[in-house]
Scaffold this motif. Structure first.
Motif, PDB file in Angstrom:
ATOM      1  N   GLU A 247       0.808   6.171   2.599  1.00  0.00           N
ATOM      2  CA  GLU A 247       0.053   5.848   1.447  1.00  0.00           C
ATOM      3  C   GLU A 247       0.863   4.274   0.966  1.00  0.00           C
ATOM      4  OE1 GLU A 247      -3.184   6.046   0.140  1.00  0.00           O
ATOM      5  OE2 GLU A 247      -3.244   7.209   1.909  1.00  0.00           O
TER       6      GLU A 247
ATOM      7  N   ASN B  84      -1.778   6.141  -6.828  1.00  0.00           N
ATOM      8  CA  ASN B  84      -2.639   5.362  -6.215  1.00  0.00           C
ATOM      9  C   ASN B  84      -3.359   4.460  -7.426  1.00  0.00           C
ATOM     10  OD1 ASN B  84      -1.838   5.605  -3.593  1.00  0.00           O
ATOM     11  ND2 ASN B  84      -3.390   7.325  -3.071  1.00  0.00           N
TER      12      ASN B  84
ATOM     13  N   TRP C 101      -0.971   0.849   1.266  1.00  0.00           N
ATOM     14  CA  TRP C 101      -1.068  -0.102   0.015  1.00  0.00           C
ATOM     15  C   TRP C 101      -0.447  -1.206   0.041  1.00  0.00           C
ATOM     16  CZ3 TRP C 101       3.284  -1.080  -3.598  1.00  0.00           C
ATOM     17  CH2 TRP C 101       2.931  -1.974  -4.591  1.00  0.00           C
TER      18      TRP C 101
END
Length: 167
Positions: free
Chosen positions: A87, A36, A91
């Motif tokens: 995720e 991340n 994103w």
């Protein structure tokens, strides 16, 4: 081996992580935090998005591919890898929010599905490992595929029917 490398007993590792699967799950969580951080991209910055994604895949792509291969044998990995899949989608949705926002809900989801596919670690693996393309060529290919995907979902034709006219 992990216990030896850490200078502790196997029992300490088992107590701390609950065994091999717990250790794997914890390692993947740490990996997700690092991923991340590497992928952080301002909204709408397509060049930065692809650059950050490829920089991440160059560091973690092979490990992620190995983890995906282990998923059927280690149930603890499924939850963590599902988190990673979510995720990746979040994103992209955030980084491309300006482009995705004006789309109607169904085309937005289909466009996001296509963008996830184009930017998936397996796409990177095919280009970089299986086809032996350079990072620059891989970036160019991903850029082109992303732009084509975005164009396909913003044309009036894409909003109505597919190319076969079946809707």
């Amino acid at each position: 081996r992990v216990a030896d490398d850490a200078g502790v007993t196997v029992q300490t590792v088992v107590r701390r992580f609950g065994g091999k699967e717990g250790l794997l799950a914890q390692a993947v969580k740490i990996l997700a935090t690092q991923i991340n951080a590497r992928r952080a991209t301002p909204s709408g910055a397509l060049d930065a998005l692809v650059e950050n994604l490829l920089a991440d895949y160059e560091q973690t792509g092979d490990a992620v591919i190995r983890l995906l291969a282990l998923e059927p044998r280690h149930p603890a990995l499924k939850e963590v890898l599902d988190f990673g899949r979510g995720e990746h989608r979040r994103w992209l949705a955030s980084a491309l929010a300006e482009w995705l926002g004006p789309l109607e809900p169904e085309p937005r989801e289909r466009a996001l599905d296509a963008l996830v596919l184009v930017t998936d670690v397996y796409a990177w693996k095919l280009l970089r490992r299986d086809m032996a393309r350079s990072v620059a060529t891989t970036a160019e290919t991903m850029h082109r595929l992303m732009r084509a995907t975005m164009a396909a979902f913003t044309t009036p034709h894409a909003q109505g029917t597919d190319s076969c006219g079946s809707g």
